[in-house]
Design a protein around this motif. Structure first.
Motif, PDB file in Angstrom:
ATOM      1  N   UNK A   5      40.538  52.555  57.638  1.00 28.02           N
ATOM      2  CA  UNK A   5      41.247  51.961  56.512  1.00 28.02           C
ATOM      3  C   UNK A   5      42.718  51.804  56.881  1.00 28.02           C
ATOM      4  N   UNK A   6      43.280  50.619  56.685  1.00 32.43           N
ATOM      5  CA  UNK A   6      44.700  50.371  56.962  1.00 32.43           C
ATOM      6  C   UNK A   6      45.334  49.853  55.676  1.00 32.43           C
ATOM      7  N   UNK A   7      46.285  50.606  55.173  1.00 37.18           N
ATOM      8  CA  UNK A   7      46.945  50.204  53.926  1.00 37.18           C
ATOM      9  C   UNK A   7      48.082  49.232  54.197  1.00 37.18           C
ATOM     10  N   UNK A   8      48.633  48.695  53.150  1.00 30.79           N
ATOM     11  CA  UNK A   8      49.711  47.721  53.266  1.00 30.79           C
ATOM     12  C   UNK A   8      51.077  48.365  53.458  1.00 30.79           C
ATOM     13  N   UNK A   9      52.079  47.533  53.566  1.00 27.70           N
ATOM     14  CA  UNK A   9      53.448  48.001  53.773  1.00 27.70           C
ATOM     15  C   UNK A   9      53.979  48.692  52.523  1.00 27.70           C
ATOM     16  N   UNK A  10      55.000  49.473  52.718  1.00 28.16           N
ATOM     17  CA  UNK A  10      55.712  50.156  51.622  1.00 28.16           C
ATOM     18  C   UNK A  10      54.837  51.144  50.876  1.00 28.16           C
ATOM     19  N   UNK A  11      53.852  51.685  51.544  1.00 26.96           N
ATOM     20  CA  UNK A  11      52.971  52.677  50.935  1.00 26.96           C
ATOM     21  C   UNK A  11      53.141  53.977  51.709  1.00 26.96           C
ATOM     22  N   UNK A  12      53.277  55.044  51.000  1.00 20.79           N
ATOM     23  CA  UNK A  12      53.312  56.352  51.641  1.00 20.79           C
ATOM     24  C   UNK A  12      52.039  57.079  51.229  1.00 20.79           C
ATOM     25  N   UNK A  13      51.512  57.898  52.109  1.00 22.70           N
ATOM     26  CA  UNK A  13      50.265  58.612  51.871  1.00 22.70           C
ATOM     27  C   UNK A  13      49.113  57.624  51.757  1.00 22.70           C
ATOM     28  N   UNK A  14      48.857  56.914  52.842  1.00 22.40           N
ATOM     29  CA  UNK A  14      47.823  55.888  52.874  1.00 22.40           C
ATOM     30  C   UNK A  14      46.435  56.382  52.527  1.00 22.40           C
ATOM     31  N   UNK A  15      46.135  57.649  52.833  1.00 21.60           N
ATOM     32  CA  UNK A  15      44.786  58.137  52.537  1.00 21.60           C
ATOM     33  C   UNK A  15      44.519  58.157  51.028  1.00 21.60           C
ATOM     34  N   UNK A  36      48.195  56.777  60.388  1.00 23.93           N
ATOM     35  CA  UNK A  36      49.523  57.043  59.851  1.00 23.93           C
ATOM     36  C   UNK A  36      50.430  55.907  60.313  1.00 23.93           C
ATOM     37  N   UNK A  37      51.022  55.191  59.368  1.00 22.64           N
ATOM     38  CA  UNK A  37      51.871  54.047  59.708  1.00 22.64           C
ATOM     39  C   UNK A  37      53.344  54.460  59.721  1.00 22.64           C
ATOM     40  N   UNK A  38      53.962  54.433  60.905  1.00 27.58           N
ATOM     41  CA  UNK A  38      55.357  54.865  61.024  1.00 27.58           C
ATOM     42  C   UNK A  38      56.334  54.066  60.163  1.00 27.58           C
ATOM     43  N   UNK A  39      56.113  52.761  59.962  1.00 31.71           N
ATOM     44  CA  UNK A  39      57.065  51.959  59.198  1.00 31.71           C
ATOM     45  C   UNK A  39      57.124  52.364  57.730  1.00 31.71           C
ATOM     46  N   UNK A  40      56.114  53.105  57.284  1.00 34.24           N
ATOM     47  CA  UNK A  40      56.070  53.539  55.884  1.00 34.24           C
ATOM     48  C   UNK A  40      56.618  54.950  55.710  1.00 34.24           C
ATOM     49  N   UNK A  60      49.957  52.510  66.310  1.00 32.92           N
ATOM     50  CA  UNK A  60      49.247  53.595  65.626  1.00 32.92           C
ATOM     51  C   UNK A  60      47.806  53.202  65.304  1.00 32.92           C
ATOM     52  N   UNK A  61      47.615  51.973  64.822  1.00 27.47           N
ATOM     53  CA  UNK A  61      46.264  51.501  64.513  1.00 27.47           C
ATOM     54  C   UNK A  61      45.452  51.358  65.800  1.00 27.47           C
ATOM     55  N   UNK A  62      46.063  50.812  66.831  1.00 29.63           N
ATOM     56  CA  UNK A  62      45.376  50.653  68.122  1.00 29.63           C
ATOM     57  C   UNK A  62      44.927  52.005  68.662  1.00 29.63           C
ATOM     58  N   UNK A  63      45.770  53.015  68.541  1.00 30.87           N
ATOM     59  CA  UNK A  63      45.416  54.352  69.027  1.00 30.87           C
ATOM     60  C   UNK A  63      44.172  54.886  68.315  1.00 30.87           C
ATOM     61  N   UNK A  64      44.118  54.693  67.011  1.00 26.95           N
ATOM     62  CA  UNK A  64      42.946  55.137  66.249  1.00 26.95           C
ATOM     63  C   UNK A  64      41.701  54.355  66.669  1.00 26.95           C
ATOM     64  N   UNK A  65      41.848  53.055  66.836  1.00 27.27           N
ATOM     65  CA  UNK A  65      40.697  52.233  67.223  1.00 27.27           C
ATOM     66  C   UNK A  65      40.177  52.595  68.606  1.00 27.27           C
ATOM     67  N   UNK A  66      41.060  52.955  69.509  1.00 20.49           N
ATOM     68  CA  UNK A  66      40.654  53.288  70.869  1.00 20.49           C
ATOM     69  C   UNK A  66      40.203  54.736  71.018  1.00 20.49           C
TER      70      UNK A  66
END
Length: 78
Positions: A5-15, A36-40, A60-66
């Protein structure tokens, strides 16, 4: 199989955005993860101008996917 699951921008605590769906999937034996998205600001660094941006989020997303070799479904919002 797992779901990323990948949330959108300006969101903290994506889970938080995905926890209900993640619980339903877990009941059916399907693993899920939320990068965990660093920009958020989720990685402990302040977001915004001069902070982490899209390239750090992509990494960060690539790391999770790999991190696994099982079939993966990506669900993104925003």
């Amino acid at each position: 199989m797992r779901v990323v699951f990948v949330h959108g921008a300006c969101v903290r605590d994506g889970s938080w955005w995905w926890h209900r769906t993640a619980e339903l999937l877990q009941e059916r034996g399907v693993l899920s993860v939320v990068p965990v998205l660093p920009s958020c600001g989720e990685a402990g660094l302040p977001g915004g101008v001069g902070g982490p941006g899209l390239s750090e989020d992509v990494a960060a997303v690539r790391q999770v996917l790999q991190a696994g070799d099982e079939p993966t479904v990506v669900v993104a919002h925003s």
